[in-house]
Design a protein around this motif. Structure first.
Motif, PDB file in Angstrom:
ATOM      1  N   UNK B 202       0.937  -1.161  -0.101  1.00  0.00           N
ATOM      2  CA  UNK B 202       0.011  -0.135   0.200  1.00  0.00           C
ATOM      3  C   UNK B 202       0.892   1.101   0.045  1.00  0.00           C
ATOM      4  N   UNK B 268      -7.222  -0.565  -5.466  1.00  0.00           N
ATOM      5  CA  UNK B 268      -7.787  -1.717  -5.055  1.00  0.00           C
ATOM      6  C   UNK B 268      -7.236  -2.041  -3.576  1.00  0.00           C
ATOM      7  N   UNK B 269      -5.768  -1.660  -3.257  1.00  0.00           N
ATOM      8  CA  UNK B 269      -5.067  -1.913  -2.093  1.00  0.00           C
ATOM      9  C   UNK B 269      -5.461  -0.907  -1.071  1.00  0.00           C
ATOM     10  N   UNK B 270      -5.708   0.362  -1.254  1.00  0.00           N
ATOM     11  CA  UNK B 270      -5.967   1.182  -0.336  1.00  0.00           C
ATOM     12  C   UNK B 270      -6.368   2.606  -0.720  1.00  0.00           C
ATOM     13  N   UNK B 271      -6.448   3.783   0.130  1.00  0.00           N
ATOM     14  CA  UNK B 271      -6.974   5.054  -0.355  1.00  0.00           C
ATOM     15  C   UNK B 271      -5.814   5.998  -0.392  1.00  0.00           C
ATOM     16  N   UNK B 273      -6.262   8.735   0.974  1.00  0.00           N
ATOM     17  CA  UNK B 273      -6.385   9.302   2.290  1.00  0.00           C
ATOM     18  C   UNK B 273      -5.449   8.570   3.274  1.00  0.00           C
ATOM     19  N   UNK B 274      -5.754   7.416   3.249  1.00  0.00           N
ATOM     20  CA  UNK B 274      -4.940   6.389   4.013  1.00  0.00           C
ATOM     21  C   UNK B 274      -3.433   6.459   3.971  1.00  0.00           C
ATOM     22  N   UNK B 277      -2.080   9.663   5.420  1.00  0.00           N
ATOM     23  CA  UNK B 277      -1.955   9.596   6.704  1.00  0.00           C
ATOM     24  C   UNK B 277      -0.853   8.441   7.436  1.00  0.00           C
ATOM     25  N   UNK B 278      -0.886   7.579   6.941  1.00  0.00           N
ATOM     26  CA  UNK B 278       0.137   6.455   7.436  1.00  0.00           C
ATOM     27  C   UNK B 278       1.331   6.566   6.840  1.00  0.00           C
TER      28      UNK B 278
END
Ligand SMILES: Cc1cc2nc3c(=O)[nH]c(=O)nc-3n(C[C@H](O)[C@H](O)[C@H](O)COP(=O)(O)OP(=O)(O)OC[C@H]3O[C@@H](n4cnc5c(N)ncnc54)[C@H](O)[C@@H]3O)c2cc1C
Lengths: 777, 299
Positions: B202, B268-271, B273-274, B277-278
Motif C-alpha cells: 500500500x 484496490x489496495x488502499x486509499x 487518504x490512508x 496519513x500513514x
C-alpha cells in the motif's frame, strides 16, 4: 483401544503429499479436447447472435446458447423440488452478470481454445443493469427476470425480489413494549470469494451408448448426476459421476458448478472427451458469498432477560437464485437458536442484482447473523453494566431447548451442550477477569480481548421430513482376508470425513483402522448422499456408515455361529492383540474364530459375502457449539489490527479425529481473520470486480497473519451426542461462526470504537478512530 | 476470461541466447518488439493478463555473466540477473545495505524470490517495487549497456512513471552499483504496509543513515506506492541531516512534511487518504528505529 479419538495417519495422506492423489485436474483421457469459456464482458446483455466461424476456422468446436437444451434448472437440488427456485440454463440467451458463461469452446489444446475465444464475434444488445440491492428494490429499476420457476410452478416477476421469508414466533411487538431497553443496530457483510485451493474442473467422456462419465469438482456425485441427467435428457443409469478428492470448496460446489454442464455439452457435441478447468479469474467471476444488510432490534429487561428480537435482512444474491430461500430460512434459524428471545420476528428479502451469483460459504449465513448478534450482546452487556460472558450464560439456548438452525422445518431438541464449559474454560484461559475497559487504555498500541460464541447444525435431518433432503448411504463388505471395504458417496472436502468414516466402521466391526479402506466409487456404485454440506459429513455420513456396519456385524455373528455351532445371540465380536478381530462364545471365551477365518470359510463353503448396503437418515440435527476468545492489538496511528492470541473452543461431541479437528479450528480461525479484517469483493459501476478476478488484488491472509501456533490454544468440550456415531457431532462450519464477532468485540475492547460493517480494514478503522468519538448508547 | 493466470495463450518466439553479446545484438535488431525474460515473475504475469505482448521473448535466465555480487573499487556491483534470494542472503549486502535486505525479505515468499531477479524488480518499474525503494534510499546507480557501450544512471533519475524508465529499447541493465560505506557504521530499515504478509505494498518506506564522529549523518529516505515513481523525501532528509537528536518536534515535522511530498491515489489496495496519513507515521517510525539503533549502541 477404539480408533475413534486417536490421531492416525490419513488414508490419502501419502498420495496427497507425494502429488499422486488424482483430482479432476489430473484426469487425462485419450483423444481429449480442452475447453475454455467465453464470459460476458457486460453486466446485463442479450446475446442476439454468436458467430463462431473464426473459432471454427481455428479448428475449435463451439457450444452456443442456441445449442444447449432449453431447460431451466437450479444447479442445487438439496431442497425438495417444491422449494427449489429455477432460473438458469447451461448457457443463457441473456447474460445477467459480468463473467457469466456465454459460449463454450473446445480445441486440441487449451491455448488454442483460449485463442479461439478471441475469434468469436458476438452480437450483443446491452440491457440496463442494477448493481445493488437497494436500487434493485425500486420499482423503476431494470428487472433481471420476467419469469422464474418454483418447482414446476412459474412465477411472473414484478421486480427483483427473488424470494422473501417472514417468520414470527410469539408476539414481538408486545415483547418490545415489555422491554426496559430496546437496542437496534444495522450491520453489513460484504461479498467475498470462497478462495478454495482448487479451481473448478470437469472432464466429460461421452460413451457409445449415449451416456456420459464425468470427473469433476463436486460436493455430491449424486446431485450432479441427477441435474446432468435432467438437462441432457439422459437416463441416470447412463450418467456416471466419479468421486474424487477435491481441493476444498467452502460451500461453492454444493450446487453443480456452472462449468460442468458446459463441459458435458461440448463432449456430447464433439463426440470426444473434453476437459474444462476454470482459471482462477473465471472462478472468481463464477461464485461469491452473499452480501447482506441486517438490522437487528432486541428488547431486554434490566435483569438481562430478553423480551423480543427482530431482524430484517436484505440479501444481495446476484444474478441467480442458487439457494437464497434456504439462506433466509437458516438466517432466521441461527438467530432464533442463539438466545432465548421469547418473542421473535424475522423478515428477509433476497434480491437479484447483476452481480456474480451468491452461494453458501462455510456457515451459510451463520457467521453473518453471528456478527450482528454477538456484537449486540456486547453492546447490551455494556449498557446494562453486565459482564459479556455472564449475559451470554444467562440467555443461551442449550440442553433441552429447541434448536432450529437449519430453518423452521428442521427442529431438534438439544441433547448435548458444551456452551457453559466453553465459556468458562475460555474465560480462564484468556484471563477474562483481568480484562480492562476501553477507557482505561491509552497509548498508541492498545490491546483488547473479545469473546463471541456460535454454533452450527450437524446436518439437516430430524424426526420429520423438512424442506431439505437429508440422508446418506453406505455399502460395507468384509473381504476374504478379514479386511473391510467401505463404499461411501460422502465427499471429503479435505477435513478428514473419510478417515472419520473409516474409524466409525472400524470400531463398529472391531477391525483395526489399518484393515479398513475407502473404495474408489462413483454415483453408480453408491447409494444416495445429499452432499457434504451443513456440517453433516461425520454425523450423517458417518451415521449411515455406522448403521450399515451394524448390519454387517449381524452377518458376521451369523456366519461365526455356523462355524462355532452357536446361536449368534450368544456370540460377541472383539479385537485383541493375540487374536485380532474375532468372534467368541460369551459363555466360553476360549472358543473363538477370527474374522479372517470366518470370511475365508464363508467363501470356501460358498455361503456368500458378508456385506450390506443401506441408507440412513439421522433423527436429529444437533448443534455443535463454538467459542472464540481473541486478543488483538490495534495500532491507533495506522488502524492496523494484529490478532495476538486466541482460544478456540469447540463442542463437537466425541472427537473422532483430534488433530484434524484442531486443524479445522485453526484453519477456520485463520480464514475468519481475513474475512474480519481484509477480504471484500466490490462490484464496480461497470459490473466488473474491483480486483478483476486477480488473486493478487483479492488478497487472502497467509500463515504470517495469524498468531503463532503457541498463541493459539485449542480446547474440546467434553460432551457426548447419543444420536451421533460414537457420540460425535459436526464441527466444520461452526469453527468459523464466531470469529468475526470475536475480533470485532476485541477491537472495541481495545479502542472503544465499534465497526458495524465488514471488513474492518485499517482504512475503515483509522477513519473511525479519527472521527469524533461515538459513545455507545 | 480471455486474460487469465492459468494459460499463456499468446503466440511468441522464445529465443535462448548464449551470451550477453548475443542478447545485445538481438536487442539491437528487435528493440521494442522484444522482451527480456529473467525470472519472468513480472513479465509472464503481464503477458498472461494481456497487459503486454511481445513477438520475441529473449530468455536471459541462464546468462551467468549477469549473476553474482562483486566488490569492485568503492562499489558493490550486483549482477542484474542475481536472484532476489541471492542478493538478500549476501553477507555484504546484509552488513552494509540493511534496508535492501529488509526490502527483499518483504517480497512475496522464498519461491518467488528464488525466481525473481533484482534487475527485474528495477526495470519492471512498478511504483510498488520493494527492492527499488531500498535501492533508491541507498542511492544505487544502474549500469546500462547496448552494442555501442555502457552508461550509468542514478536510481533517483532512472524512473519516469509506472513501467517507464530511461532505459532505451536496445539497452540491458547489467549491474546495480552500490557505494560502500567508508569505515562508518550503517543502519537502515525498510517497512512495507500491506494488506497481508507478502503483499504488494500500500505504501513502503526505506530509511538509511550512517554514524560519524559528529553524529548520525547521511539520512536517506525513500518511499514506494505513493506516487508514479519511487519518491525521494528530500525535505525529510534535510530535516534529519540537521544532525540533532531525533525528538518529538522533529518527528511531528517529519509527519507533516511527508504528506506534502507524495501524490498517492485510491486503488484496490488502499486509499489516497490512508496513504497520506500513514506514510508520515511510517516514515517517522522508521527514522526513530534507525536513530534508536545508533543510540542503543549497536553502532
Ligand atoms: C506472487 C508474486 C508476488 C510478488 N510480490 C512482490 C512483492 O512483494 N514486492 C515486489 O517488489 N515485487 C513482487 N513481485 C514482482 C516480481 O517478483 C519482482 O518484481 C521481481 O524482482 C521481478 O524479477 P524477474 O526476474 O522475475 O523479472 P521479469 O519478469 O523476468 O522481468 C520484468 C521486466 O523487466 C525487464 N527486465 C528484467 N531484467 C532486465 C534487465 N536486466 N535489463 C533490462 N530489462 C530487464 C523484463 O523485460 C520485463 O519487462 C511479485 C511477483 C509475484 C508473481
Amino acid at each position: 483401544m477404539p480408533e475413534v479419538g486417536r490421531n492416525l495417519p490419513r488414508k490419502d495422506g501419502v498420495a496427497k503429499i507425494s502429488g499422486k492423489e488424482p483430482y479432476s485436474h489430473d484426469i487425462h483421457l485419450p483423444n481429449m479436447l480442452y475447453a475454455a469459456v467465453y464470459r460476458s464482458p457486460l453486466a446485463h446483455v442479450r446475446i442476439r447472435y454468436v458467430d463462431t466461424s473464426g473459432a471454427q476456422a481455428l479448428g475449435a468446436i463451439c457450444l452456443t446458447p442456441q445449442e444447449v437444451p432449453d431447460v431451466i434448472y437450479n444447479e442445487r437440488i438439496v431442497s425438495i423440488p417444491t422449494k427449489t427456485y429455477k432460473d438458469r440454463r447451461v448457457l443463457p440467451t441473456v447474460a445477467r452478470h459480468v463473467g457469466e458463461a456465454i459460449v463454450g469452446v473446445a480445441a486440441e489444446t487449451e491455448e488454442l481454445a483460449i485463442r479461439a475465444l478471441s475469434s468469436l464475434r458476438i452480437d450483443f444488445e446491452p440491457l440496463p443493469s442494477v448493481l445493488n440491492a437497494e436500487e434493485a428494490l425500486k420499482p423503476e429499476s431494470p428487472k433481471l427476470y420476467d419469469r422464474i420457476w418454483l418447482g414446476e410452478k412459474p412465477i411472473e416477476m414484478t421486480g427483483n425480489i427473488a424470494c422473501e421469508r417472514h417468520i414470527t414466533e410469539g408476539d414481538p411487538e408486545a415483547g418490545f413494549r415489555e422491554a426496559d431497553f430496546v437496542v437496534e443496530r444495522r450491520y453489513t457483510t460484504p461479498r467475498k470469494y470462497h478462495g478454495q485451493m482448487e479451481t473448478k474442473a470437469a472432464v466429460c467422456q461421452p460413451l457409445p451408448n449415449g451416456g456420459i462419465n464425468v470427473w469433476a469438482t463436486v460436493q455430491s456425485v449424486h446431485n450432479v448426476r441427477q441435474v446432468l441427467g435432467q438437462i441432457y435428457g439422459i437416463p441416470l443409469s447412463k450418467v456416471n459421476v466419479k468421486k474424487l478428492s477435491i481441493g476444498g470448496s467452502f460451500g461453492s460446489s454444493i450446487q453443480m458448478n456452472s462449468i460442468i454442464p458446459i463441459c458435458v455439452g461440448l463432449a456430447l457435441k464433439s463426440g470426444r472427451p473434453v476437459k474444462l478447468i476454470s482459471p482462477r479469474e473465471d472462478d472468481m467471476y463464477d461464485h461469491s458469498h452473499y452480501q447482506t444488510e441486517m438490522v437487528l432490534k432486541v428488547g431486554v429487561k434490566q435483569d438481562g432477560t430478553f423480551t423480543a428480537a427482530k431482524m430484517n435482512v436484505i440479501a444481495d444474491i446476484g444474478a441467480h437464485h442458487i439457494q437464497a430461500d434456504a439462506l433466509l430460512g437458516v438466517m432466521a434459524g441461527w438467530l432464533a437458536s442463539l438466545y432465548k428471545w421469547k418473542n421473535f420476528q424475522f423478515d428477509g428479502q433476497a434480491v437479484y442484482t447483476n452481480k456474480v451469483p451468491g452461494c453458501a460459504l462455510q456457515g451459510f449465513g451463520n457467521p453473518l447473523v453471528n456478527f450482528a448478534v454477538e456484537q449486540h450482546m456486547d453492546i447490551i452487556a455494556e449498557m446494562l453494566g453486565r459482564d459479556p460472558v455472564d449475559l451470554r450464560l444467562q440467555n443461551y439456548i442449550g440442553e433441552g431447548d429447541v434448536f432450529w438452525g437449519q430453518g423452521p422445518s428442521i427442529k431438534s431438541i438439544i441433547e448435548s451442550c458444551g456452551v457453559e464449559e466453553i465459556l468458562r474454560e475460555g474465560s480462564t484461559r484468556i484471563g477474562w477477569n483481568q480484562r480492562r475497559e476501553p477507557h482505561e487504555k491509552s497509548g498508541r498500541y492498545r490491546r483488547g480481548i473479545g469473546v463471541a460464541r456460535g454454533f452450527h447444525t450437524s446436518g439437516t435431518a430430524g424426526p420429520k421430513p423438512g424442506d431439505v433432503i437429508d440422508f446418506s448411504s453406505a455399502t460395507i463388505k468384509v473381504n476374504e482376508d478379514g479386511t473391510v471395504d467401505i463404499l461411501t458417496p460422502v465427499i471429503d472436502h479435505g477435513g478428514g470425513t473419510g478417515e472419520a468414516i473409516v474409524k466409525i466402521v472400524a470400531d463398529t466391526l472391531h477391525v483395526p483402522y489399518t484393515m479398513v479402506e475407502l473404495s474408489d466409487v462413483d454415483a453408480r456404485t453408491t447409494g444416495y448422499d445429499v452432499a457434504t454440506h451443513a456440517t453433516r459429513g461425520v454425523y450423517c455420513g458417518g451415521g449411515a456408515a455406522a448403521h450399515v456396519a451394524e448390519e454387517v456385524r449381524t452377518q458376521i455373528l451369523a456366519m461365526a455361529g455356523r462355524i462355532l455351532d452357536e446361536e449368534p445371540s450368544g456370540l460377541a465380536l472383539d479385537l485383541t492383540a493375540e487374536r485380532g478381530t474375532h468372534v467368541y462364545v460369551q459363555s466360553d471365551p476360549n472358543r473363538f474364530v477370527s474374522l479372517k477365518d470366518i470370511a475365508k470359510t464363508a467363501q470356501i463353503k460358498s455361503w456368500g459375502t458378508m456385506a450390506a448396503t443401506g441408507s440412513y437418515r439421522q433423527s436429529s440435527a444437533p448443534p455443535c457449539f463454538m467459542g472464540h476468545f481473541v486478543e488483538v492489538e490495534v495500532d491507533t496511528e495506522t488502524g492496523e489490527v494484529r490478532v495476538v492470541r486466541a482460544i478456540l473452543l469447540s463442542d463437537a461431541g466425541t472427537v473422532v479425529n483430534p488433530d484434524l479437528l484442531a486443524g479445522q479450528l485453526i484453519g477456520a480461525f485463520a480464514r475468519g481473520i481475513g474475512f474480519a479484517l481484509q477480504e471484500h469483493t466490490q462490484t464496480l459501476p461497470s459490473g466488473t470486480l474491483n480486483h478483476g478476478g486477480w488473486l493478487t488484488d483479492y488478497r487472502m491472509g497467509t500463515s504470517c497473519d495469524v498468531p503463532p501456533p503457541d498463541a493459539m490454544d485449542v480446547y474440546f468440550a467434553h460432551t457426548y451426542e447419543s444420536t451421533g456415531p460414537f457420540g460425535a457431532k459436526g464441527v466444520a462450519e461452526a469453527a468459523l461462526s464466531s470469529v468475526w464477532s470475536a475480533v470485532a468485540n476485541a477491537i472495541y475492547n481495545a479502542v472503544g470504537v465499534r465497526v458495524y460493517d465488514l471488513p474492518i480494514t485499517p482504512e475503515v478503522l483509522l477513519e473511525a478512530l479519527s472521527a469524533p468519538q461515538l459513545i455507545e448508547a | 476470461m480471455l486474460a487469465n493466470s492459468r494459460v499463456l495463450a499468446a503466440d511468441f518466439d522464445l529465443i535462448n541466447p548464449r551470451s550477453l553479446e548475443e542478447v545485445l545484438s538481438l536487442l539491437a535488431a528487435h528493440g521494442d518488439r522484444a522482451a527480456l525474460l529473467f525470472g519472468g515473475t513480472d513479465l509472464l504475469v503481464q503477458m498472461k493478463m494481456g497487459r503486454r505482448s511481445s513477438e520475441k521473448v529473449i530468455n536471459c535466465r541462464w546468462l551467468e555473466e549477469l549473476k553474482g555480487i562483486q566488490e569492485i573499487g568503492e562499489n558493490l556491483e550486483i549482477g542484474a540477473g542475481s536472484s532476489l534470494n541471492q542478493v538478500g542472503e549476501d553477507e555484504r549486502v546484509r552488513r552494509e545495505f540493511p534496508a535492501l535486505e529488509d526490502a527483499i525479505l518483504s517480497i512475496a515468499g522464498p519461491a518467488i524470490r528464488h525466481m525473481g531477479t533484482i534487475g527485474g524488480n528495477v526495470v519492471n518499474a512498478s511504483p510498488a517495487a520493494d527492492a527499488v525503494v531500498a535501492l533508491v534510499a541507498h542511492r544505487a546507480r544502474f549500469r546500462l549497456q547496448n552494442q555501442t557501450g555502457t552508461r550509468v544512471v542514478d536510481s533517483t533519475e532512472f524512473f519516469l512513471g509506472p513501467g517507464k524508465t530511461v532505459r532505451r529499447p536496445d539497452e540491458i541493465l547489467t549491474h546495480i552499483l552500490l557505494a560502500r560505506p567508508q569505515g562508518m557504521s550503517v543502519s537502515g530499515h525498510f517497512r512495507k504496509v500491506g494488506r497481508v504478509a507478502g503483499d504488494i505494498a500500500k505504501l513502503s518506506v526505506a530509511v538509511t543513515a550512517e554514524k560519524s564522529l559528529v553524529g548520525v549523518v547521511n539520512w536517506h529516505v525513500a518511499m514506494g506506492s505513493v506516487a508514479p515513481t519511487p519518491v525521494v523525501l528530500c525535505e525529510v532528509e534535510a530535516l534529519l541531516n540537521h544532525n540533532r537528536p531525533l525528538d518529538g518536534d522533529i518527528t511531528s515535522a517529519i509527519r507533516a512534511t511527508v504528506a506534502q511530498s507524495i501524490t498517492p491515489i485510491d486503488d484496490v489496495r488502499s486509499t489516497a487518504w490512508y496513504r497520506k496519513r500513514v506514510s508520515g507515521v511510517t516514515v517517522s517510525d522508521l527514522c526513530e528505529q534507525v536513530w534508536k539503533e545508533f543510540e542503543g549502541g549497536k553502532a
